[in-house]
Design a protein around this motif. Sequence first.
Motif, PDB file in Angstrom:
ATOM      1  N   GLN A 159       3.703  -2.920   0.765  1.00 16.26           N
ATOM      2  CA  GLN A 159       2.945  -3.232   1.552  1.00 16.26           C
ATOM      3  C   GLN A 159       2.633  -2.056   2.787  1.00 16.26           C
ATOM      4  O   GLN A 159       3.602  -1.356   2.979  1.00 16.26           O
ATOM      5  N   ARG A 160       1.381  -1.927   3.111  1.00 16.14           N
ATOM      6  CA  ARG A 160       1.117  -0.636   4.018  1.00 16.14           C
ATOM      7  C   ARG A 160       0.279  -1.184   5.165  1.00 16.14           C
ATOM      8  O   ARG A 160      -0.571  -1.908   4.956  1.00 16.14           O
ATOM      9  N   PRO A 161       0.520  -0.803   6.265  1.00 16.21           N
ATOM     10  CA  PRO A 161       0.019  -1.170   7.455  1.00 16.21           C
ATOM     11  C   PRO A 161      -1.183  -0.591   7.626  1.00 16.21           C
ATOM     12  O   PRO A 161      -1.498   0.640   7.250  1.00 16.21           O
ATOM     13  N   ILE A 162      -2.462  -1.235   8.055  1.00  8.38           N
ATOM     14  CA  ILE A 162      -3.760  -0.543   8.357  1.00  8.38           C
ATOM     15  C   ILE A 162      -4.278  -0.812   9.625  1.00  8.38           C
ATOM     16  O   ILE A 162      -5.378  -0.515   9.910  1.00  8.38           O
ATOM     17  N   GLY A 163      -3.419  -1.628  10.395  1.00 14.31           N
ATOM     18  CA  GLY A 163      -4.107  -1.908  11.679  1.00 14.31           C
ATOM     19  C   GLY A 163      -3.115  -2.799  12.568  1.00 14.31           C
ATOM     20  O   GLY A 163      -2.117  -3.071  12.196  1.00 14.31           O
ATOM     21  N   PRO A 164      -3.242  -3.370  13.834  1.00 18.48           N
ATOM     22  CA  PRO A 164      -2.358  -3.770  14.671  1.00 18.48           C
ATOM     23  C   PRO A 164      -1.657  -5.233  14.087  1.00 18.48           C
ATOM     24  O   PRO A 164      -0.507  -5.255  14.073  1.00 18.48           O
ATOM     25  N   ASP A 165      -2.662  -5.975  13.317  1.00 19.41           N
ATOM     26  CA  ASP A 165      -2.085  -7.113  12.904  1.00 19.41           C
ATOM     27  C   ASP A 165      -2.436  -7.365  11.311  1.00 19.41           C
ATOM     28  O   ASP A 165      -2.767  -8.368  10.679  1.00 19.41           O
ATOM     29  N   GLN A 166      -2.640  -6.299  10.545  1.00 20.57           N
ATOM     30  CA  GLN A 166      -3.170  -6.148   9.241  1.00 20.57           C
ATOM     31  C   GLN A 166      -2.509  -5.253   8.461  1.00 20.57           C
ATOM     32  O   GLN A 166      -2.251  -4.001   8.608  1.00 20.57           O
ATOM     33  N   THR A 167      -2.156  -5.656   6.950  1.00 24.62           N
ATOM     34  CA  THR A 167      -1.631  -4.942   5.941  1.00 24.62           C
ATOM     35  C   THR A 167      -2.111  -5.036   4.674  1.00 24.62           C
ATOM     36  O   THR A 167      -2.877  -6.076   4.584  1.00 24.62           O
ATOM     37  N   VAL A 168      -2.052  -4.186   3.727  1.00 24.84           N
ATOM     38  CA  VAL A 168      -2.748  -4.015   2.430  1.00 24.84           C
ATOM     39  C   VAL A 168      -1.439  -4.235   1.514  1.00 24.84           C
ATOM     40  O   VAL A 168      -0.508  -3.552   1.947  1.00 24.84           O
ATOM     41  N   ILE A 169      -1.581  -5.000   0.537  1.00 20.05           N
ATOM     42  CA  ILE A 169      -0.561  -5.451  -0.318  1.00 20.05           C
ATOM     43  C   ILE A 169      -0.991  -5.009  -1.826  1.00 20.05           C
ATOM     44  O   ILE A 169      -2.073  -5.241  -2.167  1.00 20.05           O
ATOM     45  N   PHE A 170       0.068  -3.982  -2.169  1.00 22.24           N
ATOM     46  CA  PHE A 170      -0.407  -3.347  -3.465  1.00 22.24           C
ATOM     47  C   PHE A 170       0.283  -4.253  -4.546  1.00 22.24           C
ATOM     48  O   PHE A 170       1.427  -4.216  -4.542  1.00 22.24           O
ATOM     49  N   GLY A 171      -0.563  -5.176  -5.224  1.00 26.84           N
ATOM     50  CA  GLY A 171       0.122  -6.286  -6.084  1.00 26.84           C
ATOM     51  C   GLY A 171       0.413  -5.856  -7.493  1.00 26.84           C
ATOM     52  O   GLY A 171       0.759  -6.679  -8.294  1.00 26.84           O
ATOM     53  N   LEU A 172       0.245  -4.456  -8.000  1.00 29.31           N
ATOM     54  CA  LEU A 172       0.357  -4.172  -9.299  1.00 29.31           C
ATOM     55  C   LEU A 172       1.963  -3.476  -9.229  1.00 29.31           C
ATOM     56  O   LEU A 172       1.892  -2.318  -8.640  1.00 29.31           O
ATOM     57  N   ARG A 173       2.760  -4.082 -10.192  1.00 30.33           N
ATOM     58  CA  ARG A 173       4.153  -3.348 -10.643  1.00 30.33           C
ATOM     59  C   ARG A 173       4.318  -3.015 -11.750  1.00 30.33           C
ATOM     60  O   ARG A 173       3.293  -3.778 -12.793  1.00 30.33           O
ATOM     61  N   ALA A 174       5.002  -2.180 -12.144  1.00 25.44           N
ATOM     62  CA  ALA A 174       5.430  -1.774 -13.581  1.00 25.44           C
ATOM     63  C   ALA A 174       5.893  -2.638 -14.367  1.00 25.44           C
ATOM     64  O   ALA A 174       5.965  -2.633 -15.750  1.00 25.44           O
ATOM     65  N   ASP A 175       6.554  -3.792 -13.883  1.00 25.67           N
ATOM     66  CA  ASP A 175       7.056  -5.060 -14.558  1.00 25.67           C
ATOM     67  C   ASP A 175       6.206  -6.206 -14.582  1.00 25.67           C
ATOM     68  O   ASP A 175       6.382  -7.244 -14.862  1.00 25.67           O
TER      69      ASP A 175
END
Length: 334
Positions: free
Chosen positions: A197-213
């Motif tokens: 999960q990476r923050p992009i704003g005051p109350d907003q994050t982006v979730i990277f949902g692809l894992r190697a498993d």
Amino acid sequence: MHAIGDLATFMLSKQFQARLRMSAETAAEEATTGLAKNRIKHLGGSSLAISLLDRKTQLLKQHQLGNAETAVFASATQSILQRVQEQSGALAKNLSLVSQLNSAPEVKALSDSAALAFVDIVNALNADVAGLFLFSGAATNARPLPSGQALMDMLRADIGGPISADVAISAVESWFKAPNGPFETTAYSGSATGFAQRPIGPDQTVIFGLRADGETVRDLLSALATAALASDDALGLTLTEQKKLLLEGHSDLLKADRALTEERAGLGLSEAMIDASRNATDIELDRVSMDRVSLLGVDQFEAASEFEAAQQQLEVFYRIAARQSRVSLAEYLR
């Protein structure tokens, strides 16, 4: 008394010089920036409003930095997935010709190319950006997989042989996809529960949902491994059975390709969110900057005139001081 008078004159001259230089520096800065240097004086002693703007600017710049870092993370992830899809797609295209092959060397060449693709793709999935691994989920500090060759060696050792084509296909699928199977327990080292999960704003994050498993990656690696094992001498497969493994790998690669396309599309939406947040942050920073100017703004032409006046006074002062120094030296030498 004369010495004391000289000292007093010298001190007054130094103070006057310092005031002139400070005035010139202040005027130069205000003429350049358009903002008052002495904020407290300009605001009449009330600095609350500008302090709030400073705090907001600081927070917005932090969000701006977070946006930039997240954009790099997303771009690198998209780049890796593109490379993976292009390589697996090229292999799938070659595997579509399996039914037309009738010689062992041709079959072996295709199987070997699948093994090379497996190694390259696993190594690509181990990519990191600034020490953050892209496909380890929340555990971005942990490399998700062993090297491609090490993972292939682990698989070959566990599959063993000699076995039939059907048993080999089932064994590979189980190795990668079975709950608590070898892939989960011995191969994958990233987070098994959370996503990056990476923050992009005051109350907003982006979730990277692809894992190697994840299912998409497991399906892809299983398809590649099935084709790669076709020519493994330890399995003792006939040419017909080898072609069966290659055809199975081809079919599974086509399914994995569709899943990869969906994953990349989802990532593209995240990239769009990052861009939108970055633009919104830039606009807000511009607005705060305008508010700052409305509070601290000065007339730059007036500041430039003050700078010129201070400069001229300094030049006159230096000329007078230089002339007095020469006269004093002549009197001293007399």
